[in-house]
Design a protein around this motif. Structure first.
Motif, PDB file in Angstrom:
ATOM      1  N   VAL A 189       0.840  -1.204   0.000  1.00 53.85           N
ATOM      2  CA  VAL A 189       0.000   0.000   0.000  1.00 53.85           C
ATOM      3  C   VAL A 189       0.874   1.253   0.000  1.00 53.85           C
ATOM      4  O   VAL A 189       0.665   2.178  -0.796  1.00 53.85           O
ATOM      5  N   LYS A 210       1.405   4.109  -3.056  1.00 49.87           N
ATOM      6  CA  LYS A 210       1.157   5.531  -2.802  1.00 49.87           C
ATOM      7  C   LYS A 210       2.371   6.371  -3.190  1.00 49.87           C
ATOM      8  O   LYS A 210       2.235   7.472  -3.721  1.00 49.87           O
ATOM      9  N   VAL A 249      -5.006   4.047  -3.754  1.00 44.32           N
ATOM     10  CA  VAL A 249      -5.112   2.683  -3.235  1.00 44.32           C
ATOM     11  C   VAL A 249      -6.401   2.512  -2.439  1.00 44.32           C
ATOM     12  O   VAL A 249      -6.660   3.250  -1.477  1.00 44.32           O
ATOM     13  N   VAL A 287      -8.684  -0.403  -0.277  1.00 45.05           N
ATOM     14  CA  VAL A 287      -8.632  -1.699   0.387  1.00 45.05           C
ATOM     15  C   VAL A 287     -10.063  -2.147   0.635  1.00 45.05           C
ATOM     16  O   VAL A 287     -10.882  -1.368   1.136  1.00 45.05           O
ATOM     17  N   MET A 309      -4.111  -1.178   7.784  1.00 45.46           N
ATOM     18  CA  MET A 309      -4.539  -1.162   6.379  1.00 45.46           C
ATOM     19  C   MET A 309      -5.709  -0.204   6.186  1.00 45.46           C
ATOM     20  O   MET A 309      -5.751   0.562   5.219  1.00 45.46           O
ATOM     21  N   ASN A 330      -4.476   3.577   6.382  1.00 49.08           N
ATOM     22  CA  ASN A 330      -3.398   4.089   5.540  1.00 49.08           C
ATOM     23  C   ASN A 330      -3.641   3.983   4.046  1.00 49.08           C
ATOM     24  O   ASN A 330      -2.810   4.443   3.252  1.00 49.08           O
ATOM     25  N   CYS A 331      -4.770   3.408   3.629  1.00 50.16           N
ATOM     26  CA  CYS A 331      -5.119   3.460   2.209  1.00 50.16           C
ATOM     27  C   CYS A 331      -5.846   4.778   1.931  1.00 50.16           C
ATOM     28  O   CYS A 331      -6.107   5.559   2.853  1.00 50.16           O
ATOM     29  N   HIS A 332      -6.176   5.029   0.682  1.00 55.87           N
ATOM     30  CA  HIS A 332      -6.936   6.238   0.363  1.00 55.87           C
ATOM     31  C   HIS A 332      -8.412   6.081   0.711  1.00 55.87           C
ATOM     32  O   HIS A 332      -9.066   7.047   1.094  1.00 55.87           O
TER      33      HIS A 332
END
Length: 266
Positions: free
Chosen positions: A118, A122, A128, A130, A141, A144-146
């Motif tokens: 991830v 980025k 990204v 999830v 997770m 920290n993804c978009h």
């Protein structure tokens, strides 16, 4: 300014998502729910799933029906599946290098081992997503993804229309709905950020700013089918004001702090 349409590549860690959905939600994983939700976010260009397909039974047929390319996961004698995780990560990074037109990646898994992937995607300026269950997806997770897309919300979206639900179904939906006050602080913060940037607080831009602050945000958690519906519920609770323009709606802060603690969920 017209927002660039996303071109998505989907990578499914099948064993992880299938076990997670079955054990925590008592449901069978349905890849069509994921693909349908992604249509709202962009165009799916590639779909790859990693699993032990000879043992997957009807799931193999489901993947084939949705044109998902199936990569065989070879289990070591100790039952270790790290090799499949590595293959998924390598394939995603290879695609990031060789197919620059793909600007968004979807990882369907709750495994925290993919956090390095991830972060690397980025760094390559890829968006990204999830997809996983809130109960079994690593908090790292999710944050920290978009954008984190919860499988619970995908299931909720397939329920019967509100008027056709049973009394038990309505009670369960009401119990699962968060109060609007839980979202108010981030909505106000997002509006402040847009004000500081001297950007018009259009509904779509407000949502993207909200997701920057909290990738786990979903309007479905508040009983709304769309973000505009969510904003309309906030307006009815006197937490924001909506102003209609030729291009859509603008969102303005309201003196709703006093009502926040007692605002109804609907």
């Amino acid at each position: 300014m017209v927002e660039e349409r996303l071109k998505l590549a989907v990578f499914v860690d099948f064993d992880n998502i299938q076990i997670g959905v079955k054990e925590t939600l008592s449901k069978e994983f349905d890849v069509s729910l994921v693909l349908e939700a992604l249509k709202e976010r962009g165009e799916v260009m590639s779909k790859i799933a990693y699993g032990d397909w000879p043992k997957a039974g009807e799931y193999s047929r489901q993947m084939s029906q949705h044109a998902v390319h199936m990569v065989q996961r070879n289990v070591t004698p100790r039952g270790d599946k790290n090799g499949a995780d590595i293959n998924l990560a390598l394939d995603a990074l290879e695609m990031a290098f060789n197919r620059p037109y793909i600007n968004a990646y979807v990882i369907v898994s709750g495994d925290s081992d993919f956090i390095a992937l991830v972060e690397k995607l980025k760094q390559y300026d890829k968006r990204v997503f999830v997809v996983g269950g809130r109960a079994f997806t690593s908090g790292i997770m999710q944050r920290n993804c978009h954008e984190f897309i919860s499988y619970e919300n995908l299931l909720r979206a397939t329920e019967s229309p509100r008027g056709q639900r049973s009394a038990r179904g309505q009670a369960r939906a009401a119990a699962d709905t968060r109060p609007l006050s839980a979202a108010l602080a981030n909505v106000q913060r997002a509006l402040k950020i847009l004000e500081e940037r001297e950007v018009s607080p259009q509904v779509g831009l407000l949502k993207s700013t909200l997701l920057q602050l909290d990738p786990t945000f979903s309007e479905r958690d508040y009983g709304a089918g769309t973000f505009l519906e969510f904003m309309q519920k906030m307006e009815r609770a006197h937490l924001v004001r909506l102003r209609r323009t030729a291009r859509g709606y603008l969102v303005e802060a309201a003196n709703g702090e006093a009502e926040a603690s007692s605002a109804p969920a609907a």
